[in-house]
Design a protein around this motif. Structure first.
Motif, short mmCIF file in Angstrom:
data_model
loop_
_atom_site.label_atom_id
_atom_site.label_comp_id
_atom_site.label_asym_id
_atom_site.label_seq_id
_atom_site.Cartn_x
_atom_site.Cartn_y
_atom_site.Cartn_z
N TYR A 215 -41.11 56.76 81.16
CA TYR A 215 -41.61 55.86 82.19
C TYR A 215 -41.96 54.48 81.64
O TYR A 215 -42.54 53.66 82.34
CB TYR A 215 -42.84 56.49 82.86
CG TYR A 215 -42.57 57.89 83.36
CD1 TYR A 215 -41.86 58.11 84.53
CD2 TYR A 215 -42.97 59.00 82.62
CE1 TYR A 215 -41.57 59.39 84.98
CE2 TYR A 215 -42.70 60.29 83.06
CZ TYR A 215 -41.99 60.48 84.22
OH TYR A 215 -41.71 61.75 84.67
N GLY A 216 -41.62 54.24 80.37
CA GLY A 216 -41.81 52.93 79.80
C GLY A 216 -43.17 52.68 79.19
O GLY A 216 -43.57 51.52 79.04
N TYR A 217 -43.89 53.75 78.84
CA TYR A 217 -45.23 53.60 78.27
C TYR A 217 -45.38 54.47 77.04
O TYR A 217 -44.61 55.40 76.80
CB TYR A 217 -46.31 53.96 79.30
CG TYR A 217 -46.45 52.99 80.44
CD1 TYR A 217 -47.35 51.93 80.37
CD2 TYR A 217 -45.66 53.11 81.58
CE1 TYR A 217 -47.48 51.03 81.42
CE2 TYR A 217 -45.77 52.21 82.62
CZ TYR A 217 -46.68 51.18 82.54
OH TYR A 217 -46.79 50.28 83.57
N THR A 218 -46.40 54.17 76.27
CA THR A 218 -46.80 55.00 75.14
C THR A 218 -48.26 54.73 74.85
O THR A 218 -48.81 53.71 75.28
CB THR A 218 -45.93 54.69 73.90
OG1 THR A 218 -46.27 55.61 72.86
CG2 THR A 218 -46.19 53.30 73.40
N HIS A 219 -48.91 55.62 74.14
CA HIS A 219 -50.30 55.41 73.76
C HIS A 219 -50.37 54.32 72.69
O HIS A 219 -49.51 54.25 71.80
CB HIS A 219 -50.92 56.71 73.24
CG HIS A 219 -51.18 57.70 74.33
ND1 HIS A 219 -52.35 57.72 75.07
CD2 HIS A 219 -50.43 58.72 74.81
CE1 HIS A 219 -52.31 58.70 75.95
NE2 HIS A 219 -51.15 59.32 75.82
#
Length: 497
Positions: A418-422
């Motif tokens: 979804y185009g995110y990371t921590h």
């Protein structure tokens, strides 16, 4: 002349007094306040810090390399490494046993059932002897229900936690996070999922509670071919890896373990029951029935523990646990228990957390998901951690810290889609790693390229071109089509004449 001598003596006396006063009022701080003094102080402080850092580095190296330090003769022997693994496995399982002991509330407060007579062997339920034929008949009446959409054997992932809330709210928080992790993995791999928070049999408390639950799952889900049990303190950390189910066509139980520790040394830590797969069949029901008499809480479990300690190598004296009981049955029970059990060691169906969590950053730099082994651990198991225990301790703080890292390590593999990371493995925060697009599926680009048909294509196949182009592009195709149709009409006339 005499007056001049007296004045000279007075001047000398005055200069001596001034010098003494100046010397008396001198202090080192006056020198340190000068630029040269400040530079010297800075140099001394830097020297002190350098010595301190060197001393700390020596301590860390000594602790890391062991008693031999940097001057040890060669690498540690394989036998020493094996002994370290055995000791850590022993401590791990003992911690699991200690964790499973009921604290303030017992299972009897959460379930009502018929009283069990301790003078008779404990049973999970009525004896069933024809379960395979019953399932065969059910599957004949419900064709295709035992397969997934892509034709794989249907698998049910089962897990759970205690009926009541944790004394420590952080425990419930991480139970929720680990539940989210299981849901994600089940969704990605087409698994059905059941999470239990109810006690089915009050006698089968602590880690024995999985036995009646597994039996209920088998009998009430006849279309399920495999049941996958996972402890509440275990988490998927390779979201891409998938169990090689074709490998277990002739097995009914898949459990992580070590062949030499189990079959050669008869150690009670030869396998681990924190994460395993069991086939929905008559053999499995019989195995659960064989394990059940070891498990009832009280004197029965205590006496069974003495038997297991006497038969299994280096098992301490404590009440019977399901892992030791399974080892005992495989070694000394019906030969079919051993024949149908697959001891998995090629990937980490169970990965002890202290062996893997501290390597996550290195793994991310060198490897990628999909291996399931030491290169990217499939399952990370936080055995020995007590997330529900109230009170802050160094052990619990470390457990919570590493649980957060393990969850984010796995969750990054989900969020990247979804185009995110921590932002970091130890952080709740997320960051965007990919810009959004007006064409997220990439279909517009494909459609526009498909519409770009050159004139040669239009002339050679105008019928297909007219179907592929939009209205604004069809004028040239239509005219070319009219010409083509007229030529065909004239050719037909020539043929008819």
């Amino acid at each position: 002349m005499l007056r001049q001598i007296q004045e000279s003596a007075m001047l000398r006396q005055l200069s001596q007094d001034q010098m003494k006063a100046a010397l008396h009022s001198y202090h080192p701080s006056r020198y340190l306040a000068t630029p040269k003094g400040r530079k010297m102080v800075k140099t001394l402080n830097t020297f002190k810090i350098t010595i301190l850092c060197g001393f700390i580095t020596l301590l860390v190296l000594r602790g890391t390399l062991g008693p031999g330090g940097m001057f040890s003769s060669g690498a540690p022997q394989v036998t020493d490494l094996r002994e370290q693994i055995i000791k850590s496995q022993r401590a791990r399982v003992l911690a699991q046993v200690d964790e499973a002991i009921p604290d303030e509330t017992t299972a009897s407060k959460f379930v009502e059932e018929d009283e069990w007579d301790p003078s008779t062997p404990y049973k999970l339920g009525p004896k069933i002897t024809d379960w395979d034929s019953q399932r065969e008949a059910w599957n004949a009446l419900n064709p295709g229900m035992n397969r997934t959409v892509d034709g794989k054997p249907k698998t049910l992932l089962v897990s759970g936690s205690q009926p009541g809330p944790c004394a420590n709210p952080l425990g419930d928080f991480y139970h929720l996070k680990f539940l989210k992790n299981r849901i994600d993995y089940a969704r990605l791999h087409g698994l059905e999922f059941f999470y239990n928070m109810a006690t089915f049999e009050k006698e089968m408390s602590s880690f024995w509670a999985k036995l009646p639950l597994l039996r209920k799952m088998m009998l009430n889900h006849p279309g399920v071919e495999w049941i996958w049990w996972m402890d509440s303190d275990a988490i998927f950390t390779d979201m891409t890896f998938e169990m090689p189910m074709e490998k277990y066509a002739k097995s009914n139980l898949v459990v992580h373990g070590f062949h030499n520790l189990l079959f050669e040394q008869h150690r009670w830590i030869g396998l681990n029951t924190g994460s395993f797969l069991i086939r929905n069949c008559q053999w499995s029901l019989d195995l659960l029935d064989a394990l059940a008499p070891f498990g009832p809480e009280g004197i029965t479990r205590v006496e069974a523990g003495k038997l297991l300690t006497a038969k299994l190598v280096e098992r301490p004296v404590f009440e019977a646990d399901d892992q030791s009981a399974l080892v005992y049955l495989i070694l000394y029970g019906d030969p079919t228990w051993k024949a149908k059990t697959h001891i998995e060691w090629e990937f980490l169906l169970h990965g002890y957390w202290k062996y893997v969590v501290y390597n996550y950053e290195e793994l991310m730099a060198k490897n990628h998901p999909g291996f399931g082994d030491e290169r990217w651990p499939f399952v990370t198991h936080f055995v020995g951690c007590k997330p529900c225990k109230l009170g802050a301790t160094p052990e619990n703080d470390e457990c919570f810290k590493q649980m957060e890292r393990a969850f984010n390590f796995a969750d990054n593999q989900v969020l990247e889609k979804y185009g995110y990371t921590h932002a970091a493995l130890g952080s709740f925060k997320t960051q965007k790693i990919r810009r959004d697009s007006a064409d997220p599926l990439g279909l517009k680009q494909d459609a526009s390229s498909a519409r770009r048909i050159d004139k040669q294509t239009i002339k050679s196949d105008p019928f297909t071109a007219k179907l592929e182009l939009t209205e604004q592009d069809t004028e040239e195709v239509t005219s070319q089509l009219d010409i083509t149709q007229e030529r065909q009409r004239l050719n037909n006339l020539d043929l008819s004449e």
